[in-house]
Design an enzyme around this catalytic site. Sequence first.
Site, PDB file in Angstrom:
ATOM      1  N   THR A  65      16.673  20.734  35.473  1.00 30.65           N
ATOM      2  CA  THR A  65      15.357  21.211  35.921  1.00 30.65           C
ATOM      3  C   THR A  65      14.533  21.672  34.726  1.00 30.65           C
ATOM      4  OG1 THR A  65      16.536  22.096  37.832  1.00 30.65           O
ATOM      5  CG2 THR A  65      14.216  22.697  37.617  1.00 30.65           C
ATOM      6  N   ASP A 109      15.915  17.113  43.004  1.00 29.77           N
ATOM      7  CA  ASP A 109      17.285  17.543  42.722  1.00 29.77           C
ATOM      8  C   ASP A 109      18.221  16.934  43.766  1.00 29.77           C
ATOM      9  OD1 ASP A 109      19.188  18.841  41.295  1.00 29.77           O
ATOM     10  OD2 ASP A 109      18.606  20.872  41.892  1.00 29.77           O
TER      11      ASP A 109
HETATM   12  P1  ADP Z   1      20.188  22.327  36.394  1.00 29.25           P
HETATM   13  O1  ADP Z   1      18.846  21.861  36.874  1.00 29.25           O
HETATM   14  O2  ADP Z   1      20.909  21.291  35.584  1.00 29.25           O
HETATM   15  O3  ADP Z   1      21.069  22.857  37.507  1.00 29.25           O
HETATM   16  P2  ADP Z   1      18.640  24.392  35.029  1.00 29.25           P
HETATM   17  O4  ADP Z   1      17.676  23.546  34.303  1.00 29.25           O
HETATM   18  O5  ADP Z   1      18.144  25.104  36.234  1.00 29.25           O
HETATM   19  O6  ADP Z   1      19.967  23.564  35.387  1.00 29.25           O
HETATM   20  O7  ADP Z   1      19.239  25.433  33.954  1.00 29.25           O
HETATM   21  C1  ADP Z   1      19.892  26.622  34.320  1.00 29.25           C
HETATM   22  C2  ADP Z   1      19.481  27.764  33.424  1.00 29.25           C
HETATM   23  O8  ADP Z   1      20.121  27.608  32.174  1.00 29.25           O
HETATM   24  C3  ADP Z   1      17.980  27.816  33.141  1.00 29.25           C
HETATM   25  O9  ADP Z   1      17.420  28.907  33.782  1.00 29.25           O
HETATM   26  C4  ADP Z   1      17.840  27.990  31.648  1.00 29.25           C
HETATM   27  O10 ADP Z   1      17.418  29.298  31.342  1.00 29.25           O
HETATM   28  C5  ADP Z   1      19.215  27.806  31.090  1.00 29.25           C
HETATM   29  N1  ADP Z   1      19.283  26.607  30.227  1.00 29.25           N
HETATM   30  C6  ADP Z   1      19.582  25.353  30.622  1.00 29.25           C
HETATM   31  N2  ADP Z   1      19.606  24.505  29.584  1.00 29.25           N
HETATM   32  C7  ADP Z   1      19.318  25.233  28.488  1.00 29.25           C
HETATM   33  C8  ADP Z   1      19.208  24.912  27.092  1.00 29.25           C
HETATM   34  N3  ADP Z   1      19.419  23.671  26.637  1.00 29.25           N
HETATM   35  N4  ADP Z   1      18.885  25.905  26.232  1.00 29.25           N
HETATM   36  C9  ADP Z   1      18.702  27.158  26.698  1.00 29.25           C
HETATM   37  N5  ADP Z   1      18.805  27.528  27.996  1.00 29.25           N
HETATM   38  C10 ADP Z   1      19.108  26.580  28.893  1.00 29.25           C
END
Ligand code: ADP
Length: 334
Positions: A65, A109
């Site tokens: 995301t 998602d």
């Molecule tokens: P997904 O969509 O894959 O479930 P998210 O994009 O919601 O994951 O990420 C979860 C949390 O982790 C976010 O709120 C963000 O703050 C942190 N995060 C994710 N990837 C990174 C990154 N590469 N660097 C720093 N923080 C990250």
Amino acid sequence: ELLQADRQPEENAKQEEKIRPQSIDEYIGQRDLKEVLTIAIQAAKGRGESLDHLLLYGPPGLGKTTMSLILAEAMGVNCQITSAPSIERPRDIVGLLMKLQPGDLLFIDEIHRLSRVAEELLYPAMEDFRIDITLGKGQGARTQSLKLPRFTLVGATTKIGALTSPLRDRFGLIQRLRFYEIDELTQIILRSSELFRTEISQAGAEEIARRARGTPRIANRLLRRVRDYIQVKNHPRIEQAIAAEALSLFNVDPCGLDWTDRRMLTVMIERFNGGPVGLETMAASTGEDAQTIEEVYEPYLLQIGYLSRTPRGRIATPAAWKHLGYEPPTQQLP
Ligand code: ADP
């Protein structure tokens, strides 16, 4: 559950937004992904076009995301966020598509869970930027085509294998997100601590990172728990020992395994001499559903080499035996 990487309702949305990286430079790790996307952004911008449809896959909490929001920001467009289970009905997806402005990103998602109707509406939308809607019922029903602005679909999934191939084939870019290394998670924790105005030592950050299952969302969640702990215990800063103390109180072991992981491995070792054990048996012995085991628990156990998959079932590796305090069996002849 502290170690499940799903979004959790108790997580304060404001706090979450505060620590979310805003640009590709702030996005830690995932070097290949960033390189591929930086090129895609530059090329699309150079031609004055929208980005190609993009499929991101990998375990929850790894930054799918976040990357989608960063892409929208870089392209100077909006990002609409939704998930497949909330666009079951044709009118949900039509409503969403009709709202899009030229160039917008639409983030879906759990895209492997799209209903068939929703998926079939998406095909022409992705390919020709139009939707075919049916007006009226029965004899008098007719189909009308509506033009859509060019947009970019960003699909996210934890289960690439569950996507139908016609859907998968309509993505121009398919990228996998990897679990993060300890040093990358450490950087993420140090960065979040700064934004939270919490004092932390390098070793303190590493202690949390080691227990975060390679997952930024879990790293940030553990950080918040440790931060509560030092505040209540009147410690001025997160040091290694206090982080370890706090996290064992929360039942997170030094490798980031929780009760369910340990239970799964223990059952495999004690009842099945290490395996192979079928997925359903693991589900029954832990009370977790098979899908959660497959998508949430197993990927990390496979990653750290505690579990291996064979056609006959899962096997607990010697490393897993040792971690849980058992003597691994001596190598048997096949
Ligand atoms: P997904 O969509 O894959 O479930 P998210 O994009 O919601 O994951 O990420 C979860 C949390 O982790 C976010 O709120 C963000 O703050 C942190 N995060 C994710 N990837 C990174 C990154 N590469 N660097 C720093 N923080 C990250």
